[in-house]
Every structure is written in C-alpha cells, then in structure tokens.
Write a protein that holds these residues in place. Structure first.
Motif, PDB file in Angstrom:
ATOM      1  N   LYS A  68       0.835  -1.209   0.000  1.00  0.00           N
ATOM      2  CA  LYS A  68       0.000   0.000   0.000  1.00  0.00           C
ATOM      3  C   LYS A  68       0.869   1.259   0.000  1.00  0.00           C
ATOM      4  O   LYS A  68       0.623   2.196  -0.748  1.00  0.00           O
ATOM      5  CB  LYS A  68      -0.919   0.031   1.227  1.00  0.00           C
ATOM      6  CG  LYS A  68      -2.023  -0.971   1.219  1.00  0.00           C
ATOM      7  CD  LYS A  68      -2.839  -0.824   2.507  1.00  0.00           C
ATOM      8  CE  LYS A  68      -3.793  -1.965   2.683  1.00  0.00           C
ATOM      9  NZ  LYS A  68      -4.517  -1.862   3.967  1.00  0.00           N
ATOM     10  N   ILE A  69       1.881   1.271   0.854  1.00  0.00           N
ATOM     11  CA  ILE A  69       2.771   2.437   0.936  1.00  0.00           C
ATOM     12  C   ILE A  69       3.534   2.604  -0.372  1.00  0.00           C
ATOM     13  O   ILE A  69       3.656   3.715  -0.889  1.00  0.00           O
ATOM     14  CB  ILE A  69       3.728   2.316   2.140  1.00  0.00           C
ATOM     15  CG1 ILE A  69       2.944   2.487   3.438  1.00  0.00           C
ATOM     16  CG2 ILE A  69       4.854   3.348   2.042  1.00  0.00           C
ATOM     17  CD1 ILE A  69       3.757   2.248   4.693  1.00  0.00           C
ATOM     18  N   GLU A  70       4.042   1.509  -0.914  1.00  0.00           N
ATOM     19  CA  GLU A  70       4.798   1.585  -2.169  1.00  0.00           C
ATOM     20  C   GLU A  70       3.926   2.139  -3.295  1.00  0.00           C
ATOM     21  O   GLU A  70       4.353   3.008  -4.051  1.00  0.00           O
ATOM     22  CB  GLU A  70       5.339   0.200  -2.555  1.00  0.00           C
ATOM     23  CG  GLU A  70       6.295  -0.409  -1.539  1.00  0.00           C
ATOM     24  CD  GLU A  70       7.516   0.434  -1.250  1.00  0.00           C
ATOM     25  OE1 GLU A  70       8.109   0.992  -2.199  1.00  0.00           O
ATOM     26  OE2 GLU A  70       7.886   0.546  -0.073  1.00  0.00           O
ATOM     27  N   GLN A  71       2.690   1.647  -3.389  1.00  0.00           N
ATOM     28  CA  GLN A  71       1.781   2.121  -4.436  1.00  0.00           C
ATOM     29  C   GLN A  71       1.437   3.590  -4.249  1.00  0.00           C
ATOM     30  O   GLN A  71       1.406   4.354  -5.218  1.00  0.00           O
ATOM     31  CB  GLN A  71       0.510   1.266  -4.453  1.00  0.00           C
ATOM     32  CG  GLN A  71       0.753  -0.142  -4.934  1.00  0.00           C
ATOM     33  CD  GLN A  71      -0.432  -1.069  -4.693  1.00  0.00           C
ATOM     34  OE1 GLN A  71      -1.455  -0.672  -4.179  1.00  0.00           O
ATOM     35  NE2 GLN A  71      -0.262  -2.332  -5.066  1.00  0.00           N
ATOM     36  N   LEU A  72       1.186   4.006  -3.010  1.00  0.00           N
ATOM     37  CA  LEU A  72       0.852   5.402  -2.734  1.00  0.00           C
ATOM     38  C   LEU A  72       2.016   6.329  -3.088  1.00  0.00           C
ATOM     39  O   LEU A  72       1.823   7.382  -3.692  1.00  0.00           O
ATOM     40  CB  LEU A  72       0.448   5.574  -1.272  1.00  0.00           C
ATOM     41  CG  LEU A  72       0.007   6.971  -0.846  1.00  0.00           C
ATOM     42  CD1 LEU A  72      -1.178   7.457  -1.684  1.00  0.00           C
ATOM     43  CD2 LEU A  72      -0.344   6.987   0.634  1.00  0.00           C
ATOM     44  N   GLN A  73       3.221   5.939  -2.747  1.00  0.00           N
ATOM     45  CA  GLN A  73       4.396   6.750  -3.092  1.00  0.00           C
ATOM     46  C   GLN A  73       4.532   6.902  -4.603  1.00  0.00           C
ATOM     47  O   GLN A  73       4.792   7.996  -5.103  1.00  0.00           O
ATOM     48  CB  GLN A  73       5.670   6.119  -2.521  1.00  0.00           C
ATOM     49  CG  GLN A  73       5.749   6.209  -1.025  1.00  0.00           C
ATOM     50  CD  GLN A  73       6.893   5.415  -0.452  1.00  0.00           C
ATOM     51  OE1 GLN A  73       7.556   5.908   0.425  1.00  0.00           O
ATOM     52  NE2 GLN A  73       7.141   4.217  -0.920  1.00  0.00           N
ATOM     53  N   ASP A  74       4.356   5.785  -5.328  1.00  0.00           N
ATOM     54  CA  ASP A  74       4.420   5.839  -6.796  1.00  0.00           C
ATOM     55  C   ASP A  74       3.335   6.748  -7.357  1.00  0.00           C
ATOM     56  O   ASP A  74       3.582   7.541  -8.269  1.00  0.00           O
ATOM     57  CB  ASP A  74       4.289   4.437  -7.395  1.00  0.00           C
ATOM     58  CG  ASP A  74       5.519   3.574  -7.171  1.00  0.00           C
ATOM     59  OD1 ASP A  74       6.608   4.142  -6.922  1.00  0.00           O
ATOM     60  OD2 ASP A  74       5.391   2.344  -7.246  1.00  0.00           O
ATOM     61  N   GLU A  75       2.135   6.646  -6.804  1.00  0.00           N
ATOM     62  CA  GLU A  75       1.007   7.462  -7.262  1.00  0.00           C
ATOM     63  C   GLU A  75       1.275   8.950  -7.036  1.00  0.00           C
ATOM     64  O   GLU A  75       1.061   9.775  -7.918  1.00  0.00           O
ATOM     65  CB  GLU A  75      -0.258   7.034  -6.524  1.00  0.00           C
ATOM     66  CG  GLU A  75      -1.506   7.757  -6.933  1.00  0.00           C
ATOM     67  CD  GLU A  75      -2.703   7.292  -6.118  1.00  0.00           C
ATOM     68  OE1 GLU A  75      -3.464   8.156  -5.654  1.00  0.00           O
ATOM     69  OE2 GLU A  75      -2.870   6.057  -5.951  1.00  0.00           O
ATOM     70  N   ILE A  76       1.761   9.291  -5.860  1.00  0.00           N
ATOM     71  CA  ILE A  76       2.063  10.696  -5.544  1.00  0.00           C
ATOM     72  C   ILE A  76       3.151  11.230  -6.462  1.00  0.00           C
ATOM     73  O   ILE A  76       3.028  12.323  -7.020  1.00  0.00           O
ATOM     74  CB  ILE A  76       2.466  10.849  -4.056  1.00  0.00           C
ATOM     75  CG1 ILE A  76       1.245  10.584  -3.159  1.00  0.00           C
ATOM     76  CG2 ILE A  76       3.057  12.228  -3.789  1.00  0.00           C
ATOM     77  CD1 ILE A  76       1.592  10.429  -1.684  1.00  0.00           C
TER      78      ILE A  76
ATOM     79  N   ARG B  46       3.995  10.148  -9.423  1.00  0.00           N
ATOM     80  CA  ARG B  46       3.443  10.221 -10.782  1.00  0.00           C
ATOM     81  C   ARG B  46       2.561  11.461 -10.949  1.00  0.00           C
ATOM     82  O   ARG B  46       2.641  12.170 -11.943  1.00  0.00           O
ATOM     83  CB  ARG B  46       2.659   8.937 -11.079  1.00  0.00           C
ATOM     84  CG  ARG B  46       2.478   8.621 -12.529  1.00  0.00           C
ATOM     85  CD  ARG B  46       1.876   7.238 -12.824  1.00  0.00           C
ATOM     86  NE  ARG B  46       0.902   6.742 -11.856  1.00  0.00           N
ATOM     87  CZ  ARG B  46       1.150   5.813 -10.919  1.00  0.00           C
ATOM     88  NH1 ARG B  46       2.347   5.265 -10.826  1.00  0.00           N
ATOM     89  NH2 ARG B  46       0.206   5.420 -10.092  1.00  0.00           N
ATOM     90  N   GLU B  47       1.700  11.752  -9.960  1.00  0.00           N
ATOM     91  CA  GLU B  47       0.827  12.935 -10.014  1.00  0.00           C
ATOM     92  C   GLU B  47       1.628  14.228 -10.105  1.00  0.00           C
ATOM     93  O   GLU B  47       1.175  15.209 -10.677  1.00  0.00           O
ATOM     94  CB  GLU B  47      -0.090  12.976  -8.794  1.00  0.00           C
ATOM     95  CG  GLU B  47      -1.198  11.949  -8.827  1.00  0.00           C
ATOM     96  CD  GLU B  47      -2.003  11.905  -7.532  1.00  0.00           C
ATOM     97  OE1 GLU B  47      -1.745  12.714  -6.609  1.00  0.00           O
ATOM     98  OE2 GLU B  47      -2.895  11.035  -7.436  1.00  0.00           O
ATOM     99  N   LEU B  48       2.823  14.203  -9.540  1.00  0.00           N
ATOM    100  CA  LEU B  48       3.681  15.391  -9.560  1.00  0.00           C
ATOM    101  C   LEU B  48       4.662  15.371 -10.730  1.00  0.00           C
ATOM    102  O   LEU B  48       5.524  16.243 -10.835  1.00  0.00           O
ATOM    103  CB  LEU B  48       4.435  15.513  -8.232  1.00  0.00           C
ATOM    104  CG  LEU B  48       3.540  15.743  -7.007  1.00  0.00           C
ATOM    105  CD1 LEU B  48       4.352  15.636  -5.726  1.00  0.00           C
ATOM    106  CD2 LEU B  48       2.832  17.089  -7.086  1.00  0.00           C
ATOM    107  N   GLY B  49       4.536  14.354 -11.593  1.00  0.00           N
ATOM    108  CA  GLY B  49       5.384  14.268 -12.775  1.00  0.00           C
ATOM    109  C   GLY B  49       6.722  13.599 -12.548  1.00  0.00           C
ATOM    110  O   GLY B  49       7.675  13.842 -13.294  1.00  0.00           O
TER     111      GLY B  49
END
Length: 141
Positions: free
Chosen positions: A112-120, A122-125
């Motif tokens: 969950k943490i790994e996915q959230l970090q990747d998502e954040i 990615r959202e910031l480019g």
C-alpha cells in the motif's frame, strides 16, 4: 532473499574490487554482518567479530564498513537519536519502524505504501527511483 554465504561472497568481492585484503579479521566481520538479523552499530559489530577473531580492531571495522557501503553491499542507516547502524543489501526493499522507547528497529514492507508513493510521484510528474521510510513510534499502552 540471499543466503548468508552469497552475501559474504558479495562483500568479499566488494573488498577485493576496492583493493582491500580479505584478512581473518575481515572474514570474521563479514560473517557477523551476513548473519545479523538486527541493525548493529560499528561497536556492536566489533564486539561480535572479536568473539570470533580477537585481533579485530575497531579501525578495521570502520574501514571495512566504509568500503562495503561504497561498494553497495551494506546500507548505513542514520536513524535519529543514535549513531549509524548497518545492514547488508541482500534483503528486498523494506522500510523501518523505530521504537523511540526501546531503540528497537523493526523492518516492514507494505505494498500500500509503495503504491501510494508511486502514485504521488506520478501525479507530480516524477518516477520514484529510491526512497527510505522511517517511522518513529511508541507502543500504545
């Protein structure tokens, strides 16, 4: 997960690549590092290695750890409130919880943490290329 012998071989290769002799003292230290399940500091590693090879000096421990860190086979952790602690890089990526009352270091892995970090990122480019997460916690009473 890599075996202790494979970990020791990687550390030995890193020393040789750096032009460092693999002495009895260093072999004792490498064995201690490979079998450590905690995150010992240099003094703890020195004490454990001396139990195997009494002639191990603290200077040898520091020099060897520095070379192993430069070779990418040992991680140096500078957790708040304490000196540097070490672990080999044979483990898969994990994060740490530090118990602020006891000083215990607990390893954990969370998809969950790994996915959230990747998502954040990615959202910031951005794309995550490396991260380190340390949670400083106290047990609930």
């Amino acid at each position: 997960m890599t075996s202790e012998s494979e970990t020791t071989e990687k550390m030995t290769a890193a020393l040789r690549k750096a032009g460092i002799r693999v002495t009895r003292q260093r072999i004792a230290l490498l064995g201690v590092l490979a079998e450590a399940t905690d995150h010992p500091d240099a003094v703890e590693l020195h004490e454990r290695a001396k139990a195997i090879e009494p002639s191990v000096s603290l200077a040898t421990v520091y020099r060897t750890l520095s070379v192993l860190e430069e070779g990418g086979v040992v991680h140096r952790h500078a957790f708040e409130g304490g000196g540097a602690r070490f672990e080999t890089t044979h483990e898969e990526h994990h994060d740490h919880i530090l118990d602020v009352d006891t000083g215990e270091v607990i390893e954990f892995q969370s998809d969950k943490i790994e996915q959230l970090q990747d998502e954040i990122a990615r959202e910031l480019g951005y794309e995550v290329v490396h991260h380190r997460l340390e949670l400083y916690c106290r047990k609930k009473t």
